[in-house]
Design an enzyme around this catalytic site. Structure first.
Site, PDB file in Angstrom:
ATOM      1  N   SER A 181     -82.415  75.951 -26.884  1.00 15.49           N
ATOM      2  CA  SER A 181     -82.579  77.403 -26.905  1.00 15.49           C
ATOM      3  C   SER A 181     -82.411  78.028 -28.279  1.00 15.49           C
ATOM      4  O   SER A 181     -82.996  79.062 -28.563  1.00 15.49           O
ATOM      5  CB  SER A 181     -81.585  78.051 -25.945  1.00 15.49           C
ATOM      6  OG  SER A 181     -80.253  77.780 -26.346  1.00 15.49           O
ATOM      7  N   HIS A 209     -86.135  77.071 -21.399  1.00 11.46           N
ATOM      8  CA  HIS A 209     -87.074  77.557 -22.426  1.00 11.46           C
ATOM      9  C   HIS A 209     -88.408  76.816 -22.417  1.00 11.46           C
ATOM     10  O   HIS A 209     -89.313  77.168 -23.149  1.00 11.46           O
ATOM     11  CB  HIS A 209     -86.415  77.488 -23.808  1.00 11.46           C
ATOM     12  CG  HIS A 209     -85.238  78.403 -23.878  1.00 11.46           C
ATOM     13  ND1 HIS A 209     -85.347  79.731 -24.225  1.00 11.46           N
ATOM     14  CD2 HIS A 209     -83.929  78.201 -23.559  1.00 11.46           C
ATOM     15  CE1 HIS A 209     -84.157  80.310 -24.145  1.00 11.46           C
ATOM     16  NE2 HIS A 209     -83.278  79.402 -23.741  1.00 11.46           N
ATOM     17  N   LYS A 240     -87.227  84.073 -18.391  1.00 14.49           N
ATOM     18  CA  LYS A 240     -87.718  83.914 -19.764  1.00 14.49           C
ATOM     19  C   LYS A 240     -89.255  83.923 -19.725  1.00 14.49           C
ATOM     20  O   LYS A 240     -89.824  84.973 -19.510  1.00 14.49           O
ATOM     21  CB  LYS A 240     -87.098  82.658 -20.369  1.00 14.49           C
ATOM     22  CG  LYS A 240     -85.552  82.755 -20.313  1.00 14.49           C
ATOM     23  CD  LYS A 240     -84.875  81.653 -21.054  1.00 14.49           C
ATOM     24  CE  LYS A 240     -83.400  81.518 -20.711  1.00 14.49           C
ATOM     25  NZ  LYS A 240     -82.574  82.685 -20.935  1.00 14.49           N
TER      26      LYS A 240
HETATM   27  C1  PLP Z   1     -80.696  76.800 -21.962  1.00 13.03           C
HETATM   28  C2  PLP Z   1     -80.254  77.928 -21.103  1.00 13.03           C
HETATM   29  N1  PLP Z   1     -79.768  77.664 -19.879  1.00 13.03           N
HETATM   30  C3  PLP Z   1     -79.360  78.640 -19.068  1.00 13.03           C
HETATM   31  C4  PLP Z   1     -79.434  79.957 -19.443  1.00 13.03           C
HETATM   32  C5  PLP Z   1     -78.943  81.012 -18.516  1.00 13.03           C
HETATM   33  O1  PLP Z   1     -79.999  81.567 -17.803  1.00 13.03           O
HETATM   34  P1  PLP Z   1     -79.903  83.048 -17.248  1.00 13.03           P
HETATM   35  O2  PLP Z   1     -80.186  83.969 -18.362  1.00 13.03           O
HETATM   36  O3  PLP Z   1     -80.908  83.092 -16.149  1.00 13.03           O
HETATM   37  O4  PLP Z   1     -78.496  83.218 -16.737  1.00 13.03           O
HETATM   38  C6  PLP Z   1     -79.952  80.283 -20.718  1.00 13.03           C
HETATM   39  C7  PLP Z   1     -80.107  81.647 -21.241  1.00 13.03           C
HETATM   40  O5  PLP Z   1     -79.800  82.651 -20.842  1.00 13.03           O
HETATM   41  C8  PLP Z   1     -80.360  79.240 -21.561  1.00 13.03           C
HETATM   42  O6  PLP Z   1     -80.828  79.506 -22.782  1.00 13.03           O
END
Ligand code: PLP
Length: 394
Positions: A181, A209, A240
């Site tokens: 990310s 991502h 996303k």
């Molecule tokens: C790699 C990764 N996993 C999980 C999440 C969490 O997802 P959410 O925003 O839906 O809580 C994010 C970013 O927010 C992320 O970048």
């Protein structure tokens, strides 16, 4: 007497002095290639709305229609009375996209990671986590009470050493993001899966991502590499590239059943409302039917990446839409971000603890909907900054 809250001020002061103080900035209007930030229009390179779906008419219409038909709230958790037709419809589409037997929707990616890891492993088990994994994976690993082994980023040798050390553990789980990310690089997934098989470990991937971005059909990196049969758990988010909100996990039907029975962040929470499910369904339809969005994204990434490199900026090894422009110290990074905002470009500075100390960077995220003239204006702003501050950024 009530306990004093004095530490709050002290903690804020400490964060400020360390250059790590964070403040919320207000965005008006929708999440497009431009947005209004604290009252100023800027070109937006700080959104995960990679395919431009967050403000797409089809998603807007789907959400409105769902509200008209099913109302606003879901009323309860899935196991009580909140399991609506749309939840199951979205799950069927996600399973189809991922080529798995089943899928289960979660309220957020954070909740998914925290809950899934604790469902798979517990005391007496071991979890192997890439050093750059997202905070939700870190917290899920800690919560599980399993022994946590953090291996260096994408370091297969260290991963193997950890697997050897943990040979006496009951169950073993390797967890990795597929497209990282904050660095925009891909995990060596094929090699990770080989190691998992050699040491009898399960593999869980976070495609937050990569979903929507990679061929075939936006399914992600597992599908791109044809590893679907060898990866036990594929999670990802709907907030996303898919432009909505929420998250999912795709895997076997039995795993879905286990989560429904045991996963605390699934069981003990009100389910997502119908409008959010409808947005997810509409987004999946667009993602599969309109590959041109992915092509546009990939062209825009290549152009911006090459343009910044030609100007002499130091970029990490980004493979896709997340382009980290490395600065180093937190203060310098935030200054650069501010100077860009003054020139009408919004690229958020990312500091510890989101990234390791000394690696603060601008996280420039590209959208399929950025227009050519916006890229020209952006590269021009970076060029001016370079000329004005030839020692900065390093
Ligand atoms: C790699 C990764 N996993 C999980 C999440 C969490 O997802 P959410 O925003 O839906 O809580 C994010 C970013 O927010 C992320 O970048």
């Amino acid at each position: 007497m009530a306990m004093s809250g004095k530490f709050i001020e002290t903690e804020l002061q400490r964060l400020n002095e360390a250059g790590l103080y964070r403040r919320l900035r207000r965005v008006d209007g929708d999440q497009g290639p431009t947005l209004v930030l604290d009252g100023k229009e800027v070109i937006n390179f700080s959104s995960n709305n990679y395919l431009g779906l967050a403000n797409h008419p089809a998603l807007r219409e789907a959400a409105k229609d769902a509200i008209d038909r099913y109302g606003c709230g879901s009323g309860a958790s899935r196991l009580i009375s909140g399991n609506m037709t749309l939840h199951e419809e979205l799950e069927a589409k996600l399973a189809e996209l991922k080529g798995t037997e089943a899928a289960l929707v979660f309220n957020s990616g954070f909740q998914a990671n925290v809950g899934i890891i604790s469902t798979l492993i517990g005391e007496g088990d071991a979890v192997f986590s890439d050093a750059l994994n997202h905070a939700s994976i870190i917290d899920g690993s800690r919560l599980s009470r399993a022994q946590v082994y953090v291996y260096g980023h994408a370091d297969l040798q260290q991963l193997e050493d950890c697997l050897k050390q943990a040979s006496a553990s009951r169950r073993k789980l390797i967890v990795t993001e597929t497209l990282f990310s904050m660095d925009g690089d891909e995990a060596p997934l094929k090699e990770i899966v080989d190691l998992a098989e050699k040491y009898d470990a399960m593999v869980m991937v976070d495609e937050a991502h990569a979903t929507g971005v990679y061929e075939p059909n936006g399914a992600g990196i597992v599908a791109k590499l044809g590893l679907g049969d060898r990866v036990l758990v594929q999670m990802g988010t709907l907030g996303k590239a898919l432009g909505g909100f929420g998250a999912y996990v795709a895997g076997s039907a039995a795993f879905r059943e286990l989560l429904i029975n045991r996963c605390r962040s699934f069981v003990f929470t009100t389910s997502l409302p119908p409008a959010v499910m409808a947005m997810g369904i509409a987004a999946l339809d667009l993602v599969t039917k309109e590959p041109e969005r992915r092509l546009a994204l990939s062209d825009t990434c290549a152009r911006l990446n090459a343009g910044l490199k030609a100007l002499g900026y130091s970029l990490a090894n980004s493979q896709r839409q997340i382009i980290p422009l490395m600065v180093g110290d937190a203060d310098g990074c935030m200054r650069l971000s501010e100077q860009l905002v003054e020139r009408g470009i919004f690229a958020q500075g990312i500091r510890p603890p989101t990234v390791p100390p000394g690696t603060s960077r601008l996280r420039i995220t590209v959208m399929a909907t950025h227009r050519s003239e916006q890229l020209d204006a952006t590269l021009n702003a970076f060029k001016e900054l370079k000329e004005e501050h030839d020692t900065f950024p390093r």
